[in-house]
Design an enzyme around this catalytic site. Sequence first.
Site, mmCIF file in Angstrom:
data_model
loop_
_atom_site.group_PDB
_atom_site.id
_atom_site.type_symbol
_atom_site.label_atom_id
_atom_site.label_comp_id
_atom_site.label_asym_id
_atom_site.label_seq_id
_atom_site.Cartn_x
_atom_site.Cartn_y
_atom_site.Cartn_z
ATOM 1 N N CYS A 41 -16.103 2.865 1.764
ATOM 2 C CA CYS A 41 -15.378 1.918 1.416
ATOM 3 C C CYS A 41 -14.257 1.786 3.135
ATOM 4 O O CYS A 41 -13.467 1.231 3.800
ATOM 5 C CB CYS A 41 -13.864 1.745 0.750
ATOM 6 S SG CYS A 41 -13.407 3.885 0.436
ATOM 7 N N HIS A 101 -7.300 0.396 -5.722
ATOM 8 C CA HIS A 101 -7.786 -0.272 -4.965
ATOM 9 C C HIS A 101 -8.218 -1.814 -5.408
ATOM 10 O O HIS A 101 -10.246 -1.868 -4.860
ATOM 11 C CB HIS A 101 -8.612 0.637 -3.624
ATOM 12 C CG HIS A 101 -8.618 -0.302 -2.434
ATOM 13 N ND1 HIS A 101 -7.826 -0.741 -2.117
ATOM 14 C CD2 HIS A 101 -9.076 0.597 -1.298
ATOM 15 C CE1 HIS A 101 -8.111 -0.894 -0.925
ATOM 16 N NE2 HIS A 101 -8.440 0.162 -0.264
ATOM 17 N N ARG A 110 1.005 -1.068 0.164
ATOM 18 C CA ARG A 110 0.271 0.229 0.033
ATOM 19 C C ARG A 110 1.113 2.103 0.293
ATOM 20 O O ARG A 110 1.293 1.289 0.780
ATOM 21 C CB ARG A 110 -0.921 0.175 1.029
ATOM 22 C CG ARG A 110 -1.824 1.150 1.575
ATOM 23 C CD ARG A 110 -2.707 1.635 2.356
ATOM 24 N NE ARG A 110 -3.833 0.753 2.584
ATOM 25 C CZ ARG A 110 -5.119 1.522 2.873
ATOM 26 N NH1 ARG A 110 -5.022 2.323 3.144
ATOM 27 N NH2 ARG A 110 -6.152 0.374 2.029
ATOM 28 N N GLN A 136 -10.616 -3.447 -2.599
ATOM 29 C CA GLN A 136 -11.737 -2.750 -2.086
ATOM 30 C C GLN A 136 -13.201 -3.544 -2.903
ATOM 31 O O GLN A 136 -14.127 -3.726 -2.410
ATOM 32 C CB GLN A 136 -11.402 -1.503 -2.126
ATOM 33 C CG GLN A 136 -12.761 -0.591 -1.698
ATOM 34 C CD GLN A 136 -12.747 -1.346 -0.149
ATOM 35 O OE1 GLN A 136 -12.341 -1.154 1.042
ATOM 36 N NE2 GLN A 136 -14.605 -1.214 0.665
ATOM 37 N N ASP A 183 -17.001 7.582 -1.420
ATOM 38 C CA ASP A 183 -15.774 7.754 -0.403
ATOM 39 C C ASP A 183 -15.450 9.597 0.032
ATOM 40 O O ASP A 183 -15.825 9.813 -0.239
ATOM 41 C CB ASP A 183 -14.661 7.615 -1.636
ATOM 42 C CG ASP A 183 -12.738 7.178 -1.084
ATOM 43 O OD1 ASP A 183 -13.096 6.990 0.079
ATOM 44 O OD2 ASP A 183 -12.330 7.108 -2.122
ATOM 45 N N ARG A 221 -14.227 -7.440 3.487
ATOM 46 C CA ARG A 221 -12.528 -7.368 2.259
ATOM 47 C C ARG A 221 -11.778 -8.437 3.223
ATOM 48 O O ARG A 221 -10.782 -8.846 2.295
ATOM 49 C CB ARG A 221 -11.882 -6.060 3.351
ATOM 50 C CG ARG A 221 -13.188 -4.636 2.920
ATOM 51 C CD ARG A 221 -12.118 -4.082 1.495
ATOM 52 N NE ARG A 221 -10.924 -4.007 2.045
ATOM 53 C CZ ARG A 221 -9.950 -3.527 2.026
ATOM 54 N NH1 ARG A 221 -10.479 -2.565 2.858
ATOM 55 N NH2 ARG A 221 -8.993 -3.616 1.263
HETATM 56 N N1 NVA Z 1 -9.518 7.004 -1.501
HETATM 57 C C1 NVA Z 1 -9.484 7.117 -0.093
HETATM 58 C C2 NVA Z 1 -9.712 5.148 -0.047
HETATM 59 C C3 NVA Z 1 -9.300 4.962 1.058
HETATM 60 C C4 NVA Z 1 -9.551 3.882 1.742
HETATM 61 C C5 NVA Z 1 -8.029 7.738 0.117
HETATM 62 O O1 NVA Z 1 -6.997 6.707 -1.085
HETATM 63 O O2 NVA Z 1 -7.934 7.632 1.038
HETATM 64 N N1 CP Z 2 -11.096 0.033 2.712
HETATM 65 C C1 CP Z 2 -9.810 0.636 3.504
HETATM 66 O O1 CP Z 2 -8.378 0.166 2.333
HETATM 67 O O2 CP Z 2 -9.303 1.230 4.450
HETATM 68 P P1 CP Z 2 -8.180 0.928 5.353
HETATM 69 O O3 CP Z 2 -7.593 2.517 4.426
HETATM 70 O O4 CP Z 2 -8.151 1.002 6.773
HETATM 71 O O5 CP Z 2 -7.098 -0.058 4.621
#
Ligand code: NVA
Ligand code: CP
Length: 329
Positions: free
Chosen positions: A270, A133, A106, A136, A229, A315
Amino acid sequence: MPVNLKGRHLLTLKDFTPEEIRYMLDLAHELKTKKRLGIRNKMLEGKNIVLLFDKTSTRTRCAFEVAAFDEGAQVTFLSNSQMGKKESLEDTAKVLGRFYDGIEYRGFKQEVVELLAKHAGVPVWNGLTDMYHPTQILADFMTIEEHVHKPINKVKLVYVGDARNNMGNSLMIGAAKMGMTFVGIAPKSLFPDPALVAEMQEVAKETGASISFSEDIAAVESADAIYTDVWVSMGEEAQFEERIRLLTPYRVTMDMMKMTHNDNVIFLHCLPSFHDLETSVGRDIYEKFGITEMEVTDEVFRSKYSKVFDEAENRMHTIKAVMVATIGR
Ligand code: NVA
Ligand code: CP
């Protein structure tokens, strides 16, 4: 032809056929049922997995860990490695590939997860980048299958908000692959990259999907699922003021849910979500801009429409399916 995903990376769902995505979803449903029945097949016994995180996480990290433990794998969590600072991505990938059977990453740039995949020699799974992602989306579609009682290719999925972020991009890709009706609702400046949209329109021609965008929230009409989101993704924190200005008309409210004219519509997110003032970021935003909720009202978040905690649970089941499919026995 039987689907075989052994040895595959999961960098974006663009790389997967509809049959392969179907396979991962079916496996996730099966693994969820098995877990509920207390059946453990230890499909990852003897495997070692590393979780590399350059951004924060609750769900993704815990989903990988619990999924791995359930299936008998060992896990290393790594958030302070030498990677990119004292050691190149290539060298890091080669080292980790010697130790581990699978690598989750990540972070920021999609190119990083692609470079890891190029050099690791073991499957690499994208646990979120600025662009995509993909794990997800599997959880989101699994949740839709649990709560929307139609075949997935009959589902109208509406995404409201920052349609050019990792979630907007990835939901569009998933929907195109699975033959769904996808509508992105956003101000034009937050529509996704036209090149990606054009690529998904080509996929849609083959799968029967419909991909469209609108600036008008009336396009939620007859939605089966409304998805939103955060307005500001990780790494974009300088954008709060501009995004609040652009996206306030796109907040998911009870009025918007009613505009679907579908009492069975579900709400998905998410997570994490800014739906109240129970977070330090939420309180900072309240002090600066005077708003108590951002992308969704607390009312919708806690309503009968909201399936966000089933989605969060999924998830784990879907990530388990990805690991079992790509490195399992
Ligand atoms: N769009 C958000 C998704 C988090 C799961 C981010 O990248 O912060
Ligand atoms: N939805 C998601 O990716 O959550 P986290 O950022 O907590 O991993």
